[in-house]
Scaffold this active site. Structure first.
Site, PDB file in Angstrom:
ATOM      1  N   TRP A  49      35.803  38.301  27.979  1.00 29.71           N
ATOM      2  CA  TRP A  49      36.258  39.694  27.912  1.00 29.71           C
ATOM      3  C   TRP A  49      36.381  40.179  26.478  1.00 29.71           C
ATOM      4  O   TRP A  49      36.942  39.496  25.623  1.00 29.71           O
ATOM      5  CB  TRP A  49      37.609  39.823  28.601  1.00 29.71           C
ATOM      6  CG  TRP A  49      38.281  41.143  28.410  1.00 29.71           C
ATOM      7  CD1 TRP A  49      39.182  41.484  27.434  1.00 29.71           C
ATOM      8  CD2 TRP A  49      38.103  42.320  29.207  1.00 29.71           C
ATOM      9  NE1 TRP A  49      39.579  42.792  27.575  1.00 29.71           N
ATOM     10  CE2 TRP A  49      38.934  43.330  28.666  1.00 29.71           C
ATOM     11  CE3 TRP A  49      37.331  42.617  30.342  1.00 29.71           C
ATOM     12  CZ2 TRP A  49      39.012  44.614  29.207  1.00 29.71           C
ATOM     13  CZ3 TRP A  49      37.418  43.890  30.876  1.00 29.71           C
ATOM     14  CH2 TRP A  49      38.251  44.874  30.319  1.00 29.71           C
ATOM     15  N   ASN A  51      37.567  43.828  24.270  1.00 29.36           N
ATOM     16  CA  ASN A  51      37.934  45.244  24.243  1.00 29.36           C
ATOM     17  C   ASN A  51      38.073  45.738  22.802  1.00 29.36           C
ATOM     18  O   ASN A  51      37.118  45.544  22.032  1.00 29.36           O
ATOM     19  CB  ASN A  51      39.126  45.587  25.139  1.00 29.36           C
ATOM     20  CG  ASN A  51      40.415  44.871  24.872  1.00 29.36           C
ATOM     21  OD1 ASN A  51      40.556  43.687  25.163  1.00 29.36           O
ATOM     22  ND2 ASN A  51      41.402  45.584  24.349  1.00 29.36           N
ATOM     23  N   ASP A  52      39.151  46.382  22.396  1.00 29.63           N
ATOM     24  CA  ASP A  52      39.219  47.158  21.157  1.00 29.63           C
ATOM     25  C   ASP A  52      38.638  46.428  19.936  1.00 29.63           C
ATOM     26  O   ASP A  52      38.969  45.257  19.688  1.00 29.63           O
ATOM     27  CB  ASP A  52      40.671  47.473  20.806  1.00 29.63           C
ATOM     28  CG  ASP A  52      41.443  48.086  21.947  1.00 29.63           C
ATOM     29  OD1 ASP A  52      40.842  48.425  22.980  1.00 29.63           O
ATOM     30  OD2 ASP A  52      42.676  48.216  21.809  1.00 29.63           O
ATOM     31  N   GLN A  68      39.503  42.435  20.257  1.00 28.56           N
ATOM     32  CA  GLN A  68      40.327  41.882  21.311  1.00 28.56           C
ATOM     33  C   GLN A  68      39.474  41.031  22.249  1.00 28.56           C
ATOM     34  O   GLN A  68      38.444  41.486  22.754  1.00 28.56           O
ATOM     35  CB  GLN A  68      40.991  43.010  22.095  1.00 28.56           C
ATOM     36  CG  GLN A  68      42.057  43.759  21.319  1.00 28.56           C
ATOM     37  CD  GLN A  68      43.329  42.950  21.163  1.00 28.56           C
ATOM     38  OE1 GLN A  68      44.169  42.915  22.060  1.00 28.56           O
ATOM     39  NE2 GLN A  68      43.483  42.282  20.032  1.00 28.56           N
ATOM     40  N   SER A 109      45.919  44.612  19.086  1.00 25.29           N
ATOM     41  CA  SER A 109      45.076  45.325  18.112  1.00 25.29           C
ATOM     42  C   SER A 109      45.782  45.551  16.781  1.00 25.29           C
ATOM     43  O   SER A 109      47.008  45.606  16.687  1.00 25.29           O
ATOM     44  CB  SER A 109      44.634  46.657  18.685  1.00 25.29           C
ATOM     45  OG  SER A 109      43.714  46.469  19.738  1.00 25.29           O
ATOM     46  N   ARG A 174      52.698  49.777  18.802  1.00 27.92           N
ATOM     47  CA  ARG A 174      51.580  48.844  18.595  1.00 27.92           C
ATOM     48  C   ARG A 174      50.420  49.469  17.813  1.00 27.92           C
ATOM     49  O   ARG A 174      50.414  50.630  17.465  1.00 27.92           O
ATOM     50  CB  ARG A 174      51.065  48.362  19.942  1.00 27.92           C
ATOM     51  CG  ARG A 174      50.570  49.448  20.892  1.00 27.92           C
ATOM     52  CD  ARG A 174      50.046  48.797  22.179  1.00 27.92           C
ATOM     53  NE  ARG A 174      49.595  49.747  23.177  1.00 27.92           N
ATOM     54  CZ  ARG A 174      50.339  50.242  24.146  1.00 27.92           C
ATOM     55  NH1 ARG A 174      51.615  49.901  24.223  1.00 27.92           N
ATOM     56  NH2 ARG A 174      49.835  51.086  25.029  1.00 27.92           N
ATOM     57  N   ASP A 175      49.432  48.601  17.553  1.00 30.25           N
ATOM     58  CA  ASP A 175      48.117  48.949  17.005  1.00 30.25           C
ATOM     59  C   ASP A 175      48.189  49.482  15.577  1.00 30.25           C
ATOM     60  O   ASP A 175      47.730  50.601  15.282  1.00 30.25           O
ATOM     61  CB  ASP A 175      47.402  49.962  17.906  1.00 30.25           C
ATOM     62  CG  ASP A 175      47.337  49.520  19.358  1.00 30.25           C
ATOM     63  OD1 ASP A 175      47.443  48.318  19.606  1.00 30.25           O
ATOM     64  OD2 ASP A 175      47.168  50.391  20.232  1.00 30.25           O
TER      65      ASP A 175
END
Length: 546
Positions: A49, A51-52, A68, A109, A174-175
């Site tokens: 998997w 993602n970001d 991610q 992230s 977050r992030d």
């Protein structure tokens, strides 16, 4: 990633049969389908998997992209930072995982910077600048932590005093994105709700708050002070959970303009997740924008969590996004892997016909220079397309390739009210993805994947997307520029010089190898449509071949 897949086809087939014998997949056809859905122009995760994008940074001649990654399966799970590098945004070489979960939680992230002045004190070799990763530790709460590298981003050591920004009682916190401001301080922007209590009240409709970003300032990347916030309430931008912010300056007409990116899990121009942006000012403490209505980085559906590179060597603002939508990201039919990125894009500011500043984005030069084959060009001169007829662009072409680049200038000024232009990519099974212009509609630009192939894996996937047209201030209403990059399972369309990008995934049963331009005139013999100029490159090189 840079190695050709052709030489390992026999091994992949053997592994597929082994998996069938073990009951891990149900058929050779299923395994082969997953392989056919591997993009050749876009970076994708090999297994499991993705993602970001995280920690985008250039240093020592290399573009680093962390992202991610869940190593356990092709659906979301505990997150790490995977790592890949490139020198040209075309070929990518995967490296070992850079950051893994620990007692403080998963690694969510964040961003990376090059600490050229050693403000952090982490440098151990005078010839190697430290790279500092700033990320969210996601455990019982979300907190901000740092890690540092003294080997050009290959390996990281987590700071012993993490977290550097503890959670102050917020559910969404977050992030972090870090920038170096005015040669004097580090600025961190992160996504945050007001508080856990307010969020609970909001969920039961007793209190309504918008989401926001918070700004922090530091001299050493270890000690941070809250300086300000910027949020959706009372009425700016989209409500909902904000994520993955970024802030950067762009020059326009000799002045510095600041742009704030914020991703949002819903409310996009065609539904689902999106990246919105605000144009404004920033003084090192406070971001301000008079903007009320949301503006979007992309009017398609498959560009989320876009962030930019730190220390881009040519002074460009280059961004990459996660190429999917939260509505169906877990369901896309790619088998034992899920996740790919958009092409790298350069963003600039431009004024539209209403004299308002907008972001415009185009694929970076390196991708065009390395992957577009000039020997496989179809030049298109002034060509009229009669009402209710089709121009078959690729019928007489000797090559047959599903990787294409189109750049067409089309005179749409004579289209009748309700008439339309469709540029369609299709295969022998009559599956197609079409994009074009509907004259007279409020949202005239479109991208239609209703008949694109596999759409049954999620009810939100099959749809016709539409967008407003942002004409450049120096453009002409009657000339529509249509630029598109077609991959095996993805298309990135840039209308009017990148003023309106539209990005979409699709999953055909066989690759698209034909291009048609259709003039839908509804029986009106007076409707006019013509190609003013342009080119079609049918036969882009694969990223695995250069």
């Amino acid at each position: 990633m840079a190695a050709s897949l052709a030489g390992i086809k026999p091994l992949l087939n053997w592994l597929a049969y082994c998996c069938i014998a073990l009951g891990l997949v149900t058929s050779v056809q299923g395994a082969q389908e997953w392989d056919n859905f591997r993009p050749k122009l876009h970076y994708s995760v090999q297994l499991n998997w993705l993602n970001d994008p995280n920690g985008l940074v250039f240093v020592n001649g290399e573009y680093h992209m962390y992202y991610q990654y869940h190593p356990g399966s092709s659906v979301p799970g505990p997150k790490s930072w995977a790592h890949t590098i490139s020198r040209d945004f075309v070929t990518w070489s995967d490296l070992p995982t850079a950051l893994e979960p620990d007692e403080l939680g998963d690694i969510w992230s964040g961003s990376s910077i090059v600490d050229f002045t050693n403000s952090s004190g982490f440098q151990t070799n005078v010839d190697v600048y430290p790279i500092v990763a700033v990320f969210t530790h996601a455990g019982q709460s979300q907190q901000q932590s740092i890690a540092y590298s003294n080997d050009w981003g290959r390996t990281f050591t987590k700071f012993a005093q993490n977290p550097v920004i503890p959670n102050p009682g917020k559910q969404d916190f977050r992030d972090p994105k870090v920038i170096w401001y005015n040669d004097e301080s580090w600025i961190l922007v992160l996504a945050a709700e007001i508080s856990i209590v307010n969020n609970i009240l909001k969920q039961i409709n007793l209190y309504s708050v918008g989401d926001r970003v918070e700004f922090y300032i530091s001299q050493d990347l270890k000690n941070w002070s809250l300086s300000s916030d910027f949020g959706a309430d009372p009425d700016q931008g989209l409500k909902g959970v904000w994520e993955c912010p970024d802030i950067f300056p762009l020059e326009f007409d000799g002045e510095t303009v600041w742009v704030l990116l914020v991703s949002n899990g819903g409310g996009g121009p065609n539904g689902g997740s999106n990246t919105q942006y605000f144009v404004g000012t920033f003084d090192g403490t406070t971001f301000s924008s008079p903007q009320i209505d949301p503006l979007f980085m992309d009017s398609g559906v498959d560009n989320y969590a876009s962030i930019s590179f730190f220390n881009e060597p040519r002074g460009r603002r280059v961004i990459i996004g996660w190429m999917t939508n939260l509505m169906y990201a877990n369901d896309i039919p790619t088998g034992d892997w899920r996740g790919q990125m958009t092409m790298a894009r350069e963003v600039r500011l431009a004024k539209n016909s209403g004299n308002a500043l907008r972001l415009r984005s185009l694929v970076v030069d390196e991708i065009v220079e390395k992957l577009v084959d000039p020997n496989q060009e179809i030049s298109v001169g002034i060509t009229g397309i009669a009402p209710d007829t089709t121009m078959y662009l690729t019928d007489s072409v000797p090559w047959n390739n599903s990787l294409m680049h189109l750049n067409l200038f089309i005179d749409v000024g004579g289209l009748c009210q309700g008439c339309s232009l469709s540029i369609c990519f299709l295969n022998s099974k009559e599956q197609e993805i079409c994009s074009g212009y509907d004259h007279g509609r409020e949202r005239p630009l479109f991208l239609d994947r209703e008949r694109s192939g596999r759409t049954d894996f999620n009810p939100s996937f099959s749809r016709r997307l539409s967008a407003i047209r942002e004409i450049p201030l120096d453009g002409a209403n009657n000339i529509l520029q249509f630029e598109a990059f077609l991959d095996l399972v993805a298309i990135e369309v840039f209308f009017d010089g990148g003023m309106t990008p539209m990005t979409s995934l699709f999953y055909p049963e066989e690759p698209y190898t034909f291009v048609e331009i259709r003039h839908h005139a509804l029986g009106n013999i007076n409707s006019r449509l013509s190609i003013a100029s342009g080119s079609v490159f049918q036969g882009m090189k694969s990223m695995y071949e250069v």
